[in-house]
Scaffold this active site. Structure first.
Site, PDB file in Angstrom:
ATOM      1  N   HIS A 125      -7.176  -4.557  -1.311  1.00  0.00           N
ATOM      2  CA  HIS A 125      -6.558  -5.861  -1.576  1.00  0.00           C
ATOM      3  C   HIS A 125      -7.331  -6.564  -2.683  1.00  0.00           C
ATOM      4  CE1 HIS A 125      -6.356  -4.852   2.737  1.00  0.00           C
ATOM      5  NE2 HIS A 125      -5.080  -5.081   2.556  1.00  0.00           N
ATOM      6  N   HIS A 137       0.829  -1.214   0.000  1.00  0.00           N
ATOM      7  CA  HIS A 137       0.000   0.000   0.000  1.00  0.00           C
ATOM      8  C   HIS A 137       0.862   1.261   0.000  1.00  0.00           C
ATOM      9  CE1 HIS A 137      -3.234  -2.724   0.776  1.00  0.00           C
ATOM     10  NE2 HIS A 137      -2.761  -3.068   1.952  1.00  0.00           N
TER      11      HIS A 137
END
Lengths: 331, 331
Positions: free
Chosen positions: A219, A57
């Site tokens: 995700h 991320h």
């Protein structure tokens, strides 16, 4: 796979090593616990602020360690929660007489790792409080989450709490500030493409050449629906509408507007998207007081973007405007 | 196509509009000439510094307009040189008693547009000098270039010249500084994927799923060769070797090291690449005095990266370290 990667198991450690080499004066890499911390932490005169989450991320969270933001980040492997012992050891390394604040995005794995790490660290005498971030309006529960997911809005929680901690605020005060920012922050994202985790070597999920996923998780978790590709204005209007009507943000509100890229979308497209969202808000009588365009919370190399709004008041504006120094910069 | 785009012909204007909306205090968008300029330009006490090039390389150059960098940028359409009349009008808008500096990447189309725009502006009484940037070591001539191409190294020329112009340096002095920085700056890049111009709607060139292009140009021009995908270390070692041996950079040198992403590569991979390049330099006795990791000069959504080195001395170090304020930031 079309990535800069050596052995996939070394992807995160090699990234962290590079990050520390590029910032020798400000960041330290502790390979035993996979953590990045400020070279000047812990500071006994401030609460230490830390976050952990899966890797993939970036810049969240290892690249936003620095003065006025996080004191440390303990990432897990790509899209995997940090193990409890990393949470424990990071908490102990950060132990300050004023305490340690854990900021956790609302995913079941992250909460479990942080709950258990916190219990063990408290048994070792560390004072800890926890802030949960859950800004994603797309879905009410999700593949890896009970309740709403924490996504790009965590940047604003970290920025506000980091600024207040730098100014000497106590642990309870940081919890108040963080909960307040989270309560006025909403996000929704969408994916144009899937993303490729290094260890998998192929796309995480399938998305057709003419498809997009509205409300995707960071995700690749399913969002609200999958549909045919649309033009930028249609996409941005839908994301903006979903975010605005959730809180809701109302005529007369002053907001921070963030267009966050998911890793594979160039900044030219993000500014194009920004322009549309800004105009949509203006049409609703909502003023943009602060603008954020770029990559804040990504999903590896996913093409896509999210829209985040924060309702500003004087306190939040001042905390967001306070200086901060992190690795991610152009200079 | 997997992009945030409406009508392709509006891609650049919509991006520029968004950029100005996000930075209302500092940037002005002039739609008639497709230009972004500082709201406080021209400043009669400084030389005005401008660059134009094709769009699609953002943040270069429209997003690095600001204090200590460019006074304006006049982009063309995606991968198209700015038309001569945009160069003319931008030069006239920036006319300062101290003169105007044109910074031009070495592409035949850009040089032609700037040469003709300069002639017309000089006829209108504007004093102009030109700096050419040609830092790419990959090939000696190229599809759109006689001589070497100008690529990510243009950031350092702009940064140094921008800082000096802010401090009041005269036009001739800026030319001296810019030529000096260009003379000690070298870059080489590589592509993992092609890129998709909005107006084409499909990849600009074909690159197989198991192929990469070493030495690629920022418009997808052919590089040194196409070959099978390799791991990150192998790629970075080759780029670093090609750059180091070109100037050459030698044991004892102190350098700035930039890992520049080409638009579709996430910053996690860029830091991994940085770590390897840093170690390779250390192994050659070359010290990294300044580090730059991120997107500086891109090719739309191309996955790939370039390595740039600048040999530092006290003057260049001080100009690179001077403050600057541009749109691209995390805060």
């Amino acid at each position: 796979m079309k990535k800069f990667v050596n052995a996939p198991k070394d992807f995160v450690p090699e990234m962290l090593k590079g990050l520390a080499l590029a910032n020798p004066d400000t960041l330290k890499y502790v390979p035993e616990y996979n953590l990045i911390m400020r070279t000047d932490a812990p500071n006994p005169d401030k609460v230490s602020v830390m976050q952990g989450s899966g890797s993939g991320h970036e810049p969240a969270h290892v690249m936003i360690v620095g003065k006025g933001m996080l004191d440390a980040a303990c990432p897990g492997d790509v899209f995997s929660a940090p193990p409890m012992d990393y949470v424990l050891e990071t908490s102990k390394l950060l132990a300050s007489p004023k305490g340690v604040l854990h900021i956790v995005n609302n995913y079941t794995g992250d909460r479990m790792g942080f709950d258990m790490g916190r219990e063990m660290a408290e048994a070792d005498g560390v004072t800890i409080k926890t802030l949960i971030v859950d800004d994603d309006v797309a879905v009410s529960d999700s593949t890896y989450t009970v309740g709403r997911r924490g996504v790009a809005g965590n940047f604003f929680v970290i920025k506000a709490v980091g600024a207040a901690s730098e100014a000497g605020a106590e642990l309870d005060e940081l919890v108040r500030i963080g909960e307040k920012v989270n309560s006025v922050t909403r996000t929704m994202g969408m994916a144009l493409t899937s993303c490729t985790p290094p260890a998998k070597g192929s796309p995480l999920f399938d998305l057709g050449a003419d498809e997009m996923e509205i409300g995707v998780g960071i995700h690749g978790e399913p969002g609200r629906r999958r549909e045919k590709l649309a033009d930028a204005n249609t996409i941005i209007d839908e994301l903006t509408e979903a975010v605005v009507t959730d809180l809701p943000y109302e005529r007369g509100d002053n907001v921070a507007l963030m267009i966050n890229g998911l890793g594979g979308t160039p900044i030219s497209e993000l500014y194009l998207a920004y322009g549309r969202a800004h105009e949509q808000l203006a049409g609703r009588g909502i003023t943009v007081g602060r603008s954020y365009v770029g990559e804040y919370c990504t999903s590896l190399d996913m093409a896509g973007a999210s829209v985040t709004l924060v309702r500003l008041d004087d306190e939040i504006t001042s905390l967001l405007a306070a200086p901060a120094e992190v690795a991610v910069r152009i200079f």
